[in-house]
Motif scaffolding. Sequence first.
Motif, PDB file in Angstrom:
ATOM      1  N   GLY A 137      -6.345 -50.233 -63.977  1.00 22.01           N
ATOM      2  CA  GLY A 137      -5.523 -49.331 -63.171  1.00 22.01           C
ATOM      3  C   GLY A 137      -6.316 -48.153 -62.655  1.00 22.01           C
ATOM      4  N   ALA A 160      -8.494 -49.150 -59.680  1.00 23.12           N
ATOM      5  CA  ALA A 160      -7.738 -49.259 -58.431  1.00 23.12           C
ATOM      6  C   ALA A 160      -7.514 -47.876 -57.810  1.00 23.12           C
ATOM      7  N   VAL A 161      -7.216 -46.879 -58.632  1.00 21.47           N
ATOM      8  CA  VAL A 161      -7.035 -45.513 -58.135  1.00 21.47           C
ATOM      9  C   VAL A 161      -8.352 -44.994 -57.564  1.00 21.47           C
ATOM     10  N   ARG A 167      -8.929 -46.674 -54.145  1.00 24.44           N
ATOM     11  CA  ARG A 167      -7.974 -46.213 -53.122  1.00 24.44           C
ATOM     12  C   ARG A 167      -8.234 -44.772 -52.691  1.00 24.44           C
ATOM     13  N   ASP A 182      -0.912 -42.766 -67.634  1.00 23.70           N
ATOM     14  CA  ASP A 182      -1.444 -43.960 -66.986  1.00 23.70           C
ATOM     15  C   ASP A 182      -1.955 -43.623 -65.590  1.00 23.70           C
ATOM     16  N   ALA A 183      -2.688 -44.556 -65.022  1.00 23.77           N
ATOM     17  CA  ALA A 183      -3.317 -44.333 -63.721  1.00 23.77           C
ATOM     18  C   ALA A 183      -2.299 -44.221 -62.597  1.00 23.77           C
ATOM     19  N   ALA A 184      -1.122 -44.818 -62.748  1.00 27.32           N
ATOM     20  CA  ALA A 184      -0.109 -44.765 -61.700  1.00 27.32           C
ATOM     21  C   ALA A 184       0.324 -43.324 -61.424  1.00 27.32           C
ATOM     22  N   GLY A 185       0.444 -42.513 -62.461  1.00 34.06           N
ATOM     23  CA  GLY A 185       0.812 -41.115 -62.275  1.00 34.06           C
ATOM     24  C   GLY A 185      -0.232 -40.343 -61.488  1.00 34.06           C
ATOM     25  N   GLY A 230      -2.406 -41.733 -59.409  1.00 29.76           N
ATOM     26  CA  GLY A 230      -2.368 -42.291 -58.058  1.00 29.76           C
ATOM     27  C   GLY A 230      -1.258 -41.678 -57.223  1.00 29.76           C
ATOM     28  N   ALA A 231      -0.076 -41.499 -57.815  1.00 36.05           N
ATOM     29  CA  ALA A 231       1.051 -40.895 -57.105  1.00 36.05           C
ATOM     30  C   ALA A 231       0.735 -39.454 -56.709  1.00 36.05           C
ATOM     31  N   TYR A 232       0.090 -38.717 -57.602  1.00 34.53           N
ATOM     32  CA  TYR A 232      -0.299 -37.334 -57.291  1.00 34.53           C
ATOM     33  C   TYR A 232      -1.256 -37.313 -56.094  1.00 34.53           C
ATOM     34  N   GLU A 261      -1.649 -39.592 -53.773  1.00 31.07           N
ATOM     35  CA  GLU A 261      -0.927 -40.005 -52.566  1.00 31.07           C
ATOM     36  C   GLU A 261      -0.183 -38.809 -51.979  1.00 31.07           C
TER      37      GLU A 261
END
Length: 68
Positions: A13, A16-17, A20, A53-56, A58-60, A62
């Motif tokens: 994860g 991927a961040v 991107r 996690d990496a999703a948090g 990534g959302a920041y 974005e």
Amino acid sequence: EPRFALLAEPGDGLHAVQVRHAELLEPQPRPPPRAGGIWLVRPDGYVACAARDAAGIGAYLEGLKRGS
């Protein structure tokens, strides 16, 4: 060119961040202060975001790109 630093253990994860948001991040993550979290550090040294996690993260990032 100043960039954000990721303090995290390597993982899929996170990779991927990094791909991107390569234009915003240092090329390699730094060791985290403790296991189980990810910290995003601004170029001036202040913590911009912390997540489990990496999703948090990534959302920041974005949100930064969108200007929100």
